[in-house]
Design a protein around this motif. Structure first.
Motif, short mmCIF file in Angstrom:
data_model
loop_
_atom_site.label_atom_id
_atom_site.label_comp_id
_atom_site.label_asym_id
_atom_site.label_seq_id
_atom_site.Cartn_x
_atom_site.Cartn_y
_atom_site.Cartn_z
N TRP A 56 0.90 -1.22 0.04
CA TRP A 56 0.18 -0.04 -0.08
C TRP A 56 0.87 1.21 -0.14
CZ3 TRP A 56 1.08 3.10 4.19
CH2 TRP A 56 1.62 2.23 5.46
N THR A 57 0.27 2.35 -0.42
CA THR A 57 1.04 3.53 -0.20
C THR A 57 -0.01 4.55 0.17
OG1 THR A 57 2.24 5.34 -1.36
CG2 THR A 57 0.55 4.20 -2.68
N ALA A 58 0.46 5.79 0.98
CA ALA A 58 -0.50 6.61 1.81
C ALA A 58 0.58 8.05 1.45
CB ALA A 58 -1.05 6.66 3.18
N ARG A 59 -0.39 9.43 1.89
CA ARG A 59 0.15 10.45 1.69
C ARG A 59 0.34 11.19 3.27
NH1 ARG A 59 3.44 11.50 -1.84
NH2 ARG A 59 3.14 13.67 -1.42
N LEU A 60 1.28 11.76 3.35
CA LEU A 60 1.49 12.48 4.64
C LEU A 60 1.58 13.98 4.52
CD1 LEU A 60 1.97 12.52 7.69
CD2 LEU A 60 4.30 11.96 7.29
N GLY A 61 2.72 14.40 3.77
CA GLY A 61 2.84 15.79 3.53
C GLY A 61 4.51 15.91 3.42
N ASP A 82 4.75 20.55 7.94
CA ASP A 82 3.85 21.59 8.14
C ASP A 82 2.97 21.39 9.43
OD1 ASP A 82 2.24 19.49 7.67
OD2 ASP A 82 1.23 20.05 5.83
N GLY A 83 3.30 20.56 10.22
CA GLY A 83 2.73 20.43 11.53
C GLY A 83 1.65 19.22 11.65
N SER A 84 1.29 18.74 10.36
CA SER A 84 0.53 17.61 10.46
C SER A 84 1.08 16.24 11.01
CB SER A 84 -0.12 17.27 9.00
OG SER A 84 0.94 16.85 7.94
N VAL A 85 0.29 15.60 11.59
CA VAL A 85 0.66 14.30 12.16
C VAL A 85 -0.42 13.16 11.94
CG1 VAL A 85 1.05 13.10 14.60
CG2 VAL A 85 1.72 15.67 14.15
N ALA A 86 0.00 12.03 11.42
CA ALA A 86 -1.14 11.12 11.07
C ALA A 86 -0.64 9.71 11.58
CB ALA A 86 -1.36 11.12 9.54
N ALA A 87 -1.57 8.84 11.80
CA ALA A 87 -1.42 7.50 11.99
C ALA A 87 -1.95 6.52 11.05
CB ALA A 87 -2.22 7.34 13.47
N PHE A 88 -1.44 5.67 10.76
CA PHE A 88 -1.92 4.76 9.77
C PHE A 88 -1.77 3.37 10.22
CE2 PHE A 88 0.36 8.16 7.74
CZ PHE A 88 -0.71 8.73 6.88
N ASP A 89 -2.66 2.45 9.52
CA ASP A 89 -2.82 0.92 9.93
C ASP A 89 -1.58 0.30 9.00
OD1 ASP A 89 -3.78 -1.77 9.19
OD2 ASP A 89 -4.92 -1.42 10.85
N ALA A 90 -0.76 -0.29 9.80
CA ALA A 90 0.44 -0.70 8.76
C ALA A 90 -0.05 -1.68 7.95
CB ALA A 90 1.59 -1.42 9.88
N THR A 92 -3.05 -2.38 6.48
CA THR A 92 -3.75 -1.81 5.14
C THR A 92 -3.19 -0.61 4.65
OG1 THR A 92 -5.34 -0.55 6.40
CG2 THR A 92 -5.47 -3.28 6.05
N GLY A 93 -2.77 0.30 5.41
CA GLY A 93 -2.25 1.67 4.85
C GLY A 93 -3.39 2.66 5.12
N ARG A 94 -4.55 2.17 5.90
CA ARG A 94 -5.56 3.09 6.23
C ARG A 94 -5.37 4.02 7.14
NH1 ARG A 94 -9.71 2.77 9.84
NH2 ARG A 94 -8.91 0.91 10.88
N GLU A 95 -5.57 5.40 6.86
CA GLU A 95 -5.48 6.56 7.73
C GLU A 95 -6.47 6.33 9.10
OE1 GLU A 95 -6.23 11.07 7.59
OE2 GLU A 95 -4.63 10.52 6.16
#
Length: 384
Positions: A56-61, A82-90, A92-95
């Motif tokens: 999978w692939t996802a986007r952060l910034g 830019d200050g964004s913080v995100a958690a992903f399911d490793a 599936t890549g789901r945010e």
């Protein structure tokens, strides 16, 4: 002073300025003795003998900080500039969630699976829960080392060599351990981890064991000592990540040495000269690291005797390594993950991403290899 005698000083100053000015700076060899950097090693044919595929692939910034990706169970947490913080399911890549700390990030990420902490460039320590701000505290100095979240507390190591503890739910400052600061510090994540009931922190060129309840010192052991006549020559710092196996903690002193300490007894086990600028990984038998010029090395963890050396990735701006099955994984400045044999350093596989530099040492979450790029790509790879 002759031109020849000035060269070592120019070399050391270039390395130090690179470390101070550019988080995650890779090779600086081209700063001295010429106007162009050494040519990166050409990629050899990919044998693909260790089957791994992109899942999978996802986007952060965009990521222009010295990021450390945090792992909690089967999820990963990362921060963008830019200050964004995100958690992903490793898997599936789901945010899972996304938040913002309201300004550029200087250090991150730390988590215990519930509370997530980062430090902004405005010196704010910010704690999040589920993507929402829980609390923030202004620090007296900037931090480059990701906060450590453990035991319902948040520990911070700032650039003035102070270590502080905060209540994980309220942000109340619990204690601060200070010491005289050096004139120069590296703009690079340092060492901070928990070993049993001891907080282990890199302070200048020393590993120190602190009481996590009070900040009182329990022991200190040198990995490297300052040398030279001026601040640049005497610059010495421990750089993360460190490798922990049981009571053994092994760390790198920037451009000086690697060494291991028994973190329970506070005893130095060994040190060896080594010219690298990023952290280590290892198991009970061997320790692995990357040198400033792109060499990947293995040492015997018990005594520091050198094992194999790989020169496949010379001048490719490699990251700290990660152990994955029978391989040692390193990222490079061109967006590739290279899987080398733990036994002899030979190439097993090569995995492409988006062509921008791998922004942080890769991590393993569950069964998934996760890497983040400077362009903000988040990639998950699994055994095929």
């Amino acid at each position: 002073m002759t031109n020849a005698s000035r060269r070592p000083m120019r070399r050391l100053a270039a390395v130090a300025l690179c470390a101070l000015a550019l988080a995650g700076c890779s090779t600086v060899s081209g700063w001295f003795g010429g106007t162009t950097a050494p040519k990166p090693a050409e990629l050899t044919a990919n044998p693909a003998t260790f089957a791994v595929r992109q899942a999978w692939t996802a986007r952060l910034g965009p990521v222009n900080l010295a990021l450390r990706v945090a792992v909690s169970g089967t999820s990963v947490v990362a921060a963008a500039s830019d200050g964004s913080v995100a958690a992903f399911d490793a898997a599936t890549g789901r945010e899972l969630w996304r938040g913002n700390v309201g300004g550029p990030v200087a250090a991150g990420v730390g988590t215990d699976g519930k509370v997530v902490a980062v430090v902004t460039q405005s010196n704010d320590l910010v704690a999040l829960e589920g993507g929402r701000e829980l609390w923030r505290q202004r620090l007296p100095s900037v931090a480059y080392t990701p906060p450590l979240v453990a035991g319902e507390r948040v520990f911070v190591h700032t650039a003035d060599r102070a270590v502080s503890a905060f209540d994980g739910q309220t942000g109340k400052r619990l204690w601060t351990q200070t010491r005289p600061g050096e004139a120069l510090v590296l703009r690079h994540p340092g060492v901070m981890l928990a070993v049993g009931d001891t907080l282990v922190v890199g302070l200048s060129g020393r590993l120190a064991g602190l009481n996590p309840n009070t900040g009182a010192s329990r022991w200190e052991q040198p990995i490297a000592s300052p040398r030279g006549l001026n601040d640049v020559e005497r610059l010495v710092d421990l750089v993360g990540p460190a490798s922990r196996v049981g009571d053994s903690v092994c760390a790198r002193a920037f451009q000086a040495s690697v060494g291991c300490v028994d973190a329970v007894r506070g005893q130095l086990q060994w040190t060896k000269p080594s010219s690298g600028s990023d952290g280590l990984s290892g198991d009970g038998a061997q320790l692995y690291g990357t040198e400033q010029d792109g060499k990947v090395l293995a040492w015997n963890r018990t005594n520091g005797d050198k094992g194999w050396t790989s020169e496949l990735l010379l001048h490719r701006g490699v990251t700290a390594p990660l152990l994955l099955g029978r391989s040692v994984v390193v990222g490079d400045a061109f967006g590739y993950l290279h899987l080398l044999s733990r036994e002899d350093g030979k190439l097993l596989n090569r995995l492409p991403t988006d062509g921008s530099a791998i922004a942080a040492p890769p991590v393993l979450a569950g069964n998934t290899l996760v890497a983040v790029t400077r362009n903000g790509g988040v990639y998950g790879f699994v055994p095929d």
